[in-house]
Design an enzyme around this catalytic site. Structure first.
Site, PDB file in Angstrom:
ATOM      1  N   ASP A  34       0.854  -1.197   0.000  1.00 22.75           N
ATOM      2  CA  ASP A  34       0.000   0.000   0.000  1.00 22.75           C
ATOM      3  C   ASP A  34       0.890   1.247   0.000  1.00 22.75           C
ATOM      4  OD1 ASP A  34      -3.232   0.457   1.087  1.00 22.75           O
ATOM      5  OD2 ASP A  34      -1.863   2.160   0.964  1.00 22.75           O
ATOM      6  N   THR A 122     -15.609  -2.810  -9.641  1.00 23.15           N
ATOM      7  CA  THR A 122     -16.830  -2.140  -9.197  1.00 23.15           C
ATOM      8  C   THR A 122     -17.960  -2.316 -10.207  1.00 23.15           C
ATOM      9  OG1 THR A 122     -17.739   0.076  -8.836  1.00 23.15           O
ATOM     10  CG2 THR A 122     -15.815  -0.040 -10.232  1.00 23.15           C
ATOM     11  N   ASP A 123     -19.192  -2.160  -9.735  1.00 16.76           N
ATOM     12  CA  ASP A 123     -20.346  -2.207 -10.652  1.00 16.76           C
ATOM     13  C   ASP A 123     -20.373  -0.995 -11.583  1.00 16.76           C
ATOM     14  OD1 ASP A 123     -21.021  -0.270  -8.746  1.00 16.76           O
ATOM     15  OD2 ASP A 123     -22.924  -1.200  -8.166  1.00 16.76           O
ATOM     16  N   GLU A 124     -19.600   0.048 -11.242  1.00 13.74           N
ATOM     17  CA  GLU A 124     -19.649   1.279 -12.050  1.00 13.74           C
ATOM     18  C   GLU A 124     -19.112   1.096 -13.465  1.00 13.74           C
ATOM     19  OE1 GLU A 124     -18.338   4.835 -10.251  1.00 13.74           O
ATOM     20  OE2 GLU A 124     -19.103   4.289  -8.286  1.00 13.74           O
ATOM     21  N   TYR A 158     -12.950   7.851 -12.975  1.00 14.04           N
ATOM     22  CA  TYR A 158     -12.768   6.714 -12.052  1.00 14.04           C
ATOM     23  C   TYR A 158     -13.271   5.423 -12.684  1.00 14.04           C
ATOM     24  CZ  TYR A 158     -14.002   3.311  -8.462  1.00 14.04           C
ATOM     25  OH  TYR A 158     -14.155   2.136  -7.758  1.00 14.04           O
ATOM     26  N   SER A 160     -14.065   4.651 -15.702  1.00 16.50           N
ATOM     27  CA  SER A 160     -13.458   4.225 -16.963  1.00 16.50           C
ATOM     28  C   SER A 160     -12.077   3.620 -16.740  1.00 16.50           C
ATOM     29  CB  SER A 160     -13.386   5.385 -17.964  1.00 16.50           C
ATOM     30  OG  SER A 160     -12.595   6.417 -17.464  1.00 16.50           O
ATOM     31  N   LYS A 162     -11.275   1.977 -14.007  1.00 16.78           N
ATOM     32  CA  LYS A 162     -11.562   0.642 -13.449  1.00 16.78           C
ATOM     33  C   LYS A 162     -11.984  -0.301 -14.591  1.00 16.78           C
ATOM     34  CE  LYS A 162     -11.588  -0.674  -9.763  1.00 16.78           C
ATOM     35  NZ  LYS A 162     -10.516  -1.247  -8.877  1.00 16.78           N
ATOM     36  N   HIS A 284     -23.488  12.350 -13.166  1.00 18.05           N
ATOM     37  CA  HIS A 284     -23.895  11.530 -12.018  1.00 18.05           C
ATOM     38  C   HIS A 284     -24.690  10.281 -12.442  1.00 18.05           C
ATOM     39  CE1 HIS A 284     -25.544  11.956  -7.618  1.00 18.05           C
ATOM     40  NE2 HIS A 284     -24.975  10.796  -7.835  1.00 18.05           N
TER      41      HIS A 284
HETATM   42  P1  NAD Z   1      -9.844   3.354  -0.596  1.00 17.84           P
HETATM   43  O1  NAD Z   1      -9.651   4.604  -1.374  1.00 17.84           O
HETATM   44  O2  NAD Z   1     -10.433   3.418   0.771  1.00 17.84           O
HETATM   45  O3  NAD Z   1      -8.457   2.575  -0.451  1.00 17.84           O
HETATM   46  C1  NAD Z   1      -7.543   2.466  -1.508  1.00 17.84           C
HETATM   47  C2  NAD Z   1      -6.207   1.987  -0.934  1.00 17.84           C
HETATM   48  O4  NAD Z   1      -5.294   1.831  -2.033  1.00 17.84           O
HETATM   49  C3  NAD Z   1      -5.566   2.985   0.036  1.00 17.84           C
HETATM   50  O5  NAD Z   1      -5.054   2.300   1.162  1.00 17.84           O
HETATM   51  C4  NAD Z   1      -4.439   3.609  -0.786  1.00 17.84           C
HETATM   52  O6  NAD Z   1      -3.333   4.036   0.013  1.00 17.84           O
HETATM   53  C5  NAD Z   1      -4.053   2.454  -1.698  1.00 17.84           C
HETATM   54  N1  NAD Z   1      -3.421   2.910  -2.950  1.00 17.84           N
HETATM   55  C6  NAD Z   1      -3.863   3.891  -3.796  1.00 17.84           C
HETATM   56  N2  NAD Z   1      -2.998   4.039  -4.819  1.00 17.84           N
HETATM   57  C7  NAD Z   1      -2.006   3.124  -4.636  1.00 17.84           C
HETATM   58  C8  NAD Z   1      -0.842   2.774  -5.370  1.00 17.84           C
HETATM   59  N3  NAD Z   1      -0.513   3.415  -6.511  1.00 17.84           N
HETATM   60  N4  NAD Z   1      -0.045   1.791  -4.895  1.00 17.84           N
HETATM   61  C9  NAD Z   1      -0.362   1.152  -3.736  1.00 17.84           C
HETATM   62  N5  NAD Z   1      -1.448   1.443  -2.995  1.00 17.84           N
HETATM   63  C10 NAD Z   1      -2.265   2.412  -3.444  1.00 17.84           C
HETATM   64  O7  NAD Z   1     -10.706   2.400  -1.549  1.00 17.84           O
HETATM   65  P2  NAD Z   1     -11.816   1.327  -1.186  1.00 17.84           P
HETATM   66  O8  NAD Z   1     -13.126   1.995  -1.122  1.00 17.84           O
HETATM   67  O9  NAD Z   1     -11.330   0.514  -0.049  1.00 17.84           O
HETATM   68  O10 NAD Z   1     -11.794   0.453  -2.523  1.00 17.84           O
HETATM   69  C11 NAD Z   1     -10.914  -0.648  -2.668  1.00 17.84           C
HETATM   70  C12 NAD Z   1     -11.154  -1.329  -3.995  1.00 17.84           C
HETATM   71  O11 NAD Z   1     -12.493  -1.763  -4.089  1.00 17.84           O
HETATM   72  C13 NAD Z   1     -10.933  -0.405  -5.204  1.00 17.84           C
HETATM   73  O12 NAD Z   1     -10.322  -1.150  -6.226  1.00 17.84           O
HETATM   74  C14 NAD Z   1     -12.340   0.018  -5.614  1.00 17.84           C
HETATM   75  O13 NAD Z   1     -12.418   0.310  -6.974  1.00 17.84           O
HETATM   76  C15 NAD Z   1     -13.110  -1.247  -5.265  1.00 17.84           C
HETATM   77  N6  NAD Z   1     -14.531  -1.050  -4.965  1.00 17.84           N
HETATM   78  C16 NAD Z   1     -14.926  -0.131  -4.047  1.00 17.84           C
HETATM   79  C17 NAD Z   1     -16.276   0.018  -3.729  1.00 17.84           C
HETATM   80  C18 NAD Z   1     -16.747   1.016  -2.688  1.00 17.84           C
HETATM   81  O14 NAD Z   1     -17.951   1.142  -2.483  1.00 17.84           O
HETATM   82  N7  NAD Z   1     -15.874   1.724  -2.003  1.00 17.84           N
HETATM   83  C19 NAD Z   1     -17.217  -0.781  -4.385  1.00 17.84           C
HETATM   84  C20 NAD Z   1     -16.776  -1.706  -5.345  1.00 17.84           C
HETATM   85  C21 NAD Z   1     -15.436  -1.846  -5.611  1.00 17.84           C
HETATM   86  O1  TDX Z   2     -21.677  14.403  -0.092  1.00 22.83           O
HETATM   87  C1  TDX Z   2     -22.181  13.624  -0.904  1.00 22.83           C
HETATM   88  N1  TDX Z   2     -23.497  13.749  -1.225  1.00 22.83           N
HETATM   89  C2  TDX Z   2     -24.125  12.922  -2.099  1.00 22.83           C
HETATM   90  O2  TDX Z   2     -25.335  13.082  -2.350  1.00 22.83           O
HETATM   91  C3  TDX Z   2     -21.414  12.572  -1.524  1.00 22.83           C
HETATM   92  C4  TDX Z   2     -19.949  12.404  -1.206  1.00 22.83           C
HETATM   93  C5  TDX Z   2     -22.062  11.728  -2.400  1.00 22.83           C
HETATM   94  N2  TDX Z   2     -23.372  11.902  -2.694  1.00 22.83           N
HETATM   95  C6  TDX Z   2     -24.039  10.936  -3.601  1.00 22.83           C
HETATM   96  C7  TDX Z   2     -23.323  10.606  -4.886  1.00 22.83           C
HETATM   97  C8  TDX Z   2     -23.712   9.159  -5.130  1.00 22.83           C
HETATM   98  O3  TDX Z   2     -24.957   9.095  -5.812  1.00 22.83           O
HETATM   99  O4  TDX Z   2     -24.095   9.697  -2.879  1.00 22.83           O
HETATM  100  C9  TDX Z   2     -23.891   8.573  -3.740  1.00 22.83           C
HETATM  101  C10 TDX Z   2     -22.692   7.782  -3.252  1.00 22.83           C
HETATM  102  O5  TDX Z   2     -21.542   8.589  -3.483  1.00 22.83           O
HETATM  103  P1  TDX Z   2     -20.052   8.059  -3.177  1.00 22.83           P
HETATM  104  O6  TDX Z   2     -19.954   7.639  -1.756  1.00 22.83           O
HETATM  105  O7  TDX Z   2     -19.106   9.067  -3.694  1.00 22.83           O
HETATM  106  O8  TDX Z   2     -20.025   6.691  -4.024  1.00 22.83           O
HETATM  107  P2  TDX Z   2     -20.172   6.362  -5.598  1.00 22.83           P
HETATM  108  O9  TDX Z   2     -19.821   7.514  -6.441  1.00 22.83           O
HETATM  109  O10 TDX Z   2     -21.508   5.705  -5.778  1.00 22.83           O
HETATM  110  O11 TDX Z   2     -18.991   5.255  -5.741  1.00 22.83           O
HETATM  111  C11 TDX Z   2     -18.762   4.278  -4.701  1.00 22.83           C
HETATM  112  O12 TDX Z   2     -19.282   3.026  -5.061  1.00 22.83           O
HETATM  113  C12 TDX Z   2     -18.643   2.332  -6.110  1.00 22.83           C
HETATM  114  C13 TDX Z   2     -17.273   4.165  -4.388  1.00 22.83           C
HETATM  115  O13 TDX Z   2     -16.747   5.439  -4.034  1.00 22.83           O
HETATM  116  C14 TDX Z   2     -16.526   3.575  -5.550  1.00 22.83           C
HETATM  117  O14 TDX Z   2     -15.169   3.362  -5.199  1.00 22.83           O
HETATM  118  C15 TDX Z   2     -17.150   2.242  -5.907  1.00 22.83           C
HETATM  119  O15 TDX Z   2     -16.544   1.727  -7.048  1.00 22.83           O
END
Ligand code: NAD
Ligand code: TDX
Length: 342
Positions: A34, A122-124, A158, A160, A162, A284
């Site tokens: 990390d 991700t589903d995105e 983001y 694209s 992924k 969005h």
């Molecule tokens: P996060 O942003 O909380 O964590 C990302 C981690 O990756 C951090 O610890 C960061 O330091 C590390 N990192 C970033 N760039 C790096 C690099 N170049 N080299 C090494 N480490 C690096 O993200 P998250 O929400 O925990 O998401 C983790 C994974 O799951 C991602 O691949 C994301 O696309 C995927 N994902 C997230 C969600 C969601 O809802 N958050 C949903 C589906 C998939």
């Molecule tokens: O302050 C806010 N107000 C608001 O209405 C923020 C930060 C977000 N939003 C909305 C935007 C989205 O419709 O809430 C929804 C969720 O937003 P995020 O938490 O930014 O998530 P999203 O953009 O849906 O993406 C997340 O899910 C898929 C993760 O960040 C991604 O990493 C993952 O791939």
């Protein structure tokens, strides 16, 4: 399996997976690779046995480091990413670097050393679905939920990057025989999520005496899953998934943003209308929804945290009790949003 590399293991979801594996399969050695960006936090790994879990602070685009670590491992589970849509709209550069070049670096090393690779996505990548209210009356079932057959159609820098990383993995499987699986999960929530994201941002706004911020009218729908359920699903796929296959992970947790925000306000004893509506996100996505039947049928996975209100209540309690974990970041996060009128 003796030695596993977890990239991004100090982030929100990666660290949950590290705890899951360390707690349930203590004989496995885990190397967390990390970079500790703003989203990574060593505190997310507290309490783990030091002889079994090692943190290597480094970048996944560092080929020499990646090759050395991969050559000593049996499996790589790749979570590291730039993960926030709003940041990608301000500056796509780190997204291209980490999500594309980083993934390329990892799969090249796995190809060279014939190491099993799991790609967390991700589903995105599928773009968005119409809101239910906009579906034609008899349109139920048409484009209702994402499956692994849904064409890729990402919307943001983001998503694209992924999507591009998923496609690299698919090509490496077909052309080079990379032993890989892919998972595409819906929106995660739970403890340790960075406060830039929707749910923790609103909880910590209330705790800090700020008004929560809803983008647009709040009609956009996200399909919420607890991080613990994401980790158990990834574990199943890493162990029992069929090489070359993609599995979608979701827990039937569709809610619109307004509903989620009002629920947070209610659970925190605030009036239902104690929030501001702010500028909507560019491009969005309207709605995400996952069909996880393949994962459930083929790998027998079931989510455990299906009571969203309970999960939300526990998450609120965690942010309330762990203010030291997020307090230092709050001002900068909110100043950055304010500069964007959000
Ligand atoms: P996060 O942003 O909380 O964590 C990302 C981690 O990756 C951090 O610890 C960061 O330091 C590390 N990192 C970033 N760039 C790096 C690099 N170049 N080299 C090494 N480490 C690096 O993200 P998250 O929400 O925990 O998401 C983790 C994974 O799951 C991602 O691949 C994301 O696309 C995927 N994902 C997230 C969600 C969601 O809802 N958050 C949903 C589906 C998939
Ligand atoms: O302050 C806010 N107000 C608001 O209405 C923020 C930060 C977000 N939003 C909305 C935007 C989205 O419709 O809430 C929804 C969720 O937003 P995020 O938490 O930014 O998530 P999203 O953009 O849906 O993406 C997340 O899910 C898929 C993760 O960040 C991604 O990493 C993952 O791939």
């Amino acid at each position: 399996m003796k030695k596993m590399i977890v990239t991004g293991g100090a982030g929100f979801i990666g660290s949950n997976f590290v705890h899951y594996v360390a707690n349930n399969y203590p004989s496995i050695e885990i190397v967390v690779l990390d970079k500790l960006t703003y989203a990574g936090n060593k505190k997310n790994l507290f309490g783990l046995p030091e002889d079994k879990v090692k943190l290597v602070v480094g970048d996944i685009i560092d080929r020499e480091l990646v090759e050395k670590l991969v050559s000593e491992a049996d499996v790589v589970v790749h979570y590291a990413a730039e993960s926030h849509n709003d940041n990608s709209l301000k500056d796509p550069y780190p997204f291209v670097q980490t999500n594309l070049i980083g993934t390329y670096t990892l799969i090249e090393a796995c190809r060279k050393y014939k190491v099993r690779y799991h790609h967390v996505s991700t589903d995105e990548v599928y773009g968005d679905l119409p809101l239910r209210e906009n579906l034609p009356e008899k349109g139920e079932g048409i484009g209702e939920k994402f499956t692994d057959k849904t064409p890729y159609n990402p919307s943001s820098p983001y998503s694209s990057t992924k999507a591009g990383s998923d496609l690299l993995v698919k090509a490496w499987v077909r052309s080079f025989g990379l032993k890989a699986t892919i998972s595409n999960c819906s929106n995660n929530y739970g403890p340790y999520q960075h406060i830039e994201k929707f749910i923790p941002r609103q909880i910590t706004n209330i705790l800090a005496g700020n008004r929560p911020k809803l983008y647009g009218e709040g009609k956009n729908v996200r399909d919420w899953i607890h991080t613990d359920d994401h980790s158990s699903a990834v574990w199943e796929i890493v162990n029992n998934g069929v090489i070359g296959e993609t599995y979608l992970i979701g827990a039937e947790g569709e809610q619109n943003n307004k509903y989620v925000l009002e629920k947070i306000l209610m659970l925190m004893g605030q009036p239902q209308d104690a929030y501001d509506t702010v500028k909507d996100r560019e491009g969005h996505d309207l709605r995400y929804a996952i069909d996880a039947s393949k994962l459930k049928k083929e790998l027998n996975w079931t989510p455990k945290h299906v009571d969203f209100d309970k999960g939300l209540q526990e998450t609120i309690e965690w942010y309330t009790k762990n203010q030291d974990w997020w307090k230092d970041d709050k001002e900068l996060v909110e100043r950055t949003y304010a500069e964007q009128d959000q």
